[in-house]
Design an enzyme around this catalytic site. Structure first.
Site, mmCIF file in Angstrom:
data_model
loop_
_atom_site.group_PDB
_atom_site.id
_atom_site.type_symbol
_atom_site.label_atom_id
_atom_site.label_comp_id
_atom_site.label_asym_id
_atom_site.label_seq_id
_atom_site.Cartn_x
_atom_site.Cartn_y
_atom_site.Cartn_z
ATOM 1 C CB ILE A 17 -0.927 0.037 1.239
ATOM 2 C CG1 ILE A 17 -2.013 -1.177 1.204
ATOM 3 C CG2 ILE A 17 -1.796 1.278 1.422
ATOM 4 C CD1 ILE A 17 -2.908 -1.266 2.271
ATOM 5 C CE1 TYR A 18 4.941 -0.260 -1.172
ATOM 6 C CE2 TYR A 18 3.759 -0.527 -3.369
ATOM 7 C CZ TYR A 18 4.451 -1.009 -2.182
ATOM 8 O OH TYR A 18 5.094 -2.193 -2.441
ATOM 9 N NE ARG B 192 5.691 8.754 0.535
ATOM 10 C CZ ARG B 192 5.905 8.067 1.389
ATOM 11 N NH1 ARG B 192 5.132 6.848 1.209
ATOM 12 N NH2 ARG B 192 6.460 8.125 2.526
ATOM 13 C CG LEU C 195 9.231 4.803 1.717
ATOM 14 C CD1 LEU C 195 9.197 4.786 3.306
ATOM 15 C CD2 LEU C 195 9.680 6.193 1.449
ATOM 16 N NE ARG D 245 6.097 -1.220 2.304
ATOM 17 C CZ ARG D 245 5.332 -0.511 2.461
ATOM 18 N NH1 ARG D 245 5.226 0.957 2.998
ATOM 19 N NH2 ARG D 245 3.930 -0.828 2.442
ATOM 20 C CG ASP E 109 3.672 12.820 6.433
ATOM 21 O OD1 ASP E 109 3.731 12.788 7.742
ATOM 22 O OD2 ASP E 109 4.646 13.322 5.864
#
Length: 495
Positions: A174-175, A188, A190, A193, A286
């Site tokens: 889940i991004y 997005r 990282l 991930r 965020d």
């Protein structure tokens, strides 16, 4: 109870008073965030906005806004039973062959559950009831614009499905995804991930070739929660979802690639990432409670949108805890404990306070066995699971301390620690790039606090003994406590 799809789960929640339908017209621009946030703060129900302004598609928010609903989504009665899932994951991470017939019998339930791990591949599925290919427009999705300083609407609950060139299993992650144009969003993810690792391997193996990607919105709760659970790297989140659900995960092949998507998802975005195509992402509010810096990430080009009839759009917001991710973190905390205990049996409890942004601070209690033991545990937390590589602070206490009680933890820190001797500082370690407190993006320091009682090898001082009343005195006072009637007398005097 197990749920075939999101709609099954919503029906149960509504029957239990855990789902509220909002009939008024509500704007995805800021208003849904404010309503969802107020509801979550009050531990209120999941919300189904039936009339989002400018859109025909209803919006589901606050689905996992309480730990109870997280447990229900995992097919459990309450959060206390989630440790059983952690024990199963610990077994899958390092399976042990039966030591004898009795041990075989005790492990049979686990072996039976493993039968639910392979996917069930369908030739047609509800998620492909409607197909948009030509002139598609992501503006049809009621994506939320969560905070005033956000640069654009954001897709927040998409399950991103990828597969590396050398892997059989598919990865679900889940991004957050910024809507860039009618057919492009920013992915997005990282560097550590699963999706980013798959993409990196693809670029090495297939230079210049489009990388297939799919994003599923509104999958069944087991698949959604499987994507955020710390499953072993060799295990697909689909397989773990089958374990949670009690039967195999139903998937269907994408129209544009060989990727498989949840058959009962509400919406699926299919497409690709062209290597080298990036765009500046953010700023966005965020989970830290701040707006983050901008940074370039890959661009996902959407070639198909498929959906169910009367599809539901699943969304959320992130902000200063408590928010929905921090509630998920509090629930999944129980799953982490058996996994850590299998590797470090001396760990008694492990706690990620939600106010620590779910993962930036951990409190660990242990049965201390030797001098320096606390430092070994710190190193273990940082290195054993990828989920904790960004944890900045690890506090280790003895097992007489309640890891979930700040009064206990602060007392241990202030009475059992010498700052110079008992503080471990490590520089130049991986840090979440959203952490603007670090001196360099993605690289910062970590601190370990040894708040345990010190052994003779660790101090030259006579160590303090904790104060405790004699049991006989406690028993005597227990016997006459009601007779003393102290609190009733005080309340009478106050009147």
């Amino acid at each position: 109870m197990k749920y075939k799809d999101l709609r099954d789960f919503l029906a149960l929640l509504e029957a239990k008073g855990e789902l509220k339908r909002i009939h008024q017209t509500i704007d995805p621009f800021l208003e849904m965030t404010e309503i969802s946030d107020r509801t979550l703060q009050a531990q209120g129900p999941a919300l189904l906005f039936e009339k989002p302004k400018g859109h025909a598609m209803p919006v589901l928010c606050n689905l996992f806004g309480t730990t109870q609903r997280v447990a229900m989504g995992m097919g459990q009665k309450d959060i206390s039973t989630l440790r059983e899932l952690g024990q199963l994951l610990a077994f899958l991470k390092e399976p042990e062959p039966p030591k004898g017939f009795r041990d075989l019998l005790s492990k049979l339930p686990k072996f039976k559950q493993i039968l639910n791990m392979p996917n069930k591949i369908l030739t047609s599925a509800p998620c492909q009831e409607e197909i948009w290919k030509d002139n598609l427009d992501l503006g049809c999705l009621p994506a939320m614009h969560c905070w005033p300083g956000d640069v654009a609407p954001l897709i927040t609950w998409g399950l991103t499905i990828t597969r590396g060139p050398h892997k059989e299993r598919q990865n679900l992650g889940i991004y957050r995804q910024q809507v860039l144009s009618k057919n492009k969003i920013i992915m997005r993810w990282l560097p550590h991930r699963g999706g980013a690792l798959d993409y990196r391997e693809w670029c090495k193996t297939n230079p210049g070739q489009p990388f297939p990607v799919a994003v599923a919105l509104g999958a069944d709760p087991a698949t959604i929660l499987g994507a955020v659970t710390p499953v072993p790297d060799t295990l697909s989140e689909y397989a773990f979802s089958g374990l949670l659900r009690g039967y195999r995960t139903e998937v269907v092949k994408c129209l544009s690639s060989d990727l498989q998507v949840p058959a009962n998802a509400e919406i699926v975005l299919e497409g690709y990432i062209q290597p080298g195509e990036t765009a500046e992402e953010g700023p966005y509010g965020d989970h830290t409670g701040y707006y983050n810096e901008t940074e370039h990430f890959p661009v996902f080009t959407v070639s198909h949108i498929t959906k169910r009839q009367d599809a539901i759009y699943h969304s959320t917001y992130t902000g200063r805890p408590p928010d929905e991710p921090s509630i998920l973190g509090a629930a999944l905390n129980e799953v982490f404990i058996p996994i850590l205990q299998k590797q470090f049996p001396e760990i008694v409890d492990f706690y990620l306070p939600p106010e620590g942004c779910s993962y930036r601070l951990a409190v660990v209690t242990i049965k201390k066995q030797y001098a320096g033991h606390a430092k070994r545990v710190m190193m273990g937390v940082w290195s054993f699971l990828r989920q904790f590589m960004y944890t900045k602070f690890v506090i280790v206490c003895d097992d007489d301390i309640n890891a979930r009680n700040w009064n206990d933890v602060i007392w241990a820190i202030t009475t059992r620690m010498d700052p110079a001797r008992d503080t471990l500082l490590i520089e130049n370690t991986p840090i979440d790039y959203l952490d603007f407190a670090s001196p360099v993006a993605g690289l910062g320091s970590k601190m370990g606090l040894d708040a345990t009682n010190k052994w003779s090898a660790e101090t030259q001082r006579v160590w303090g003994r904790t104060i405790k009343m004699d049991k006989s005195v406690c028993d005597r006072i227990d016997a006459i406590w009601d007779e003393l009637n102290i609190f009733n007398q005080q309340s009478v005097k106050k009147k």
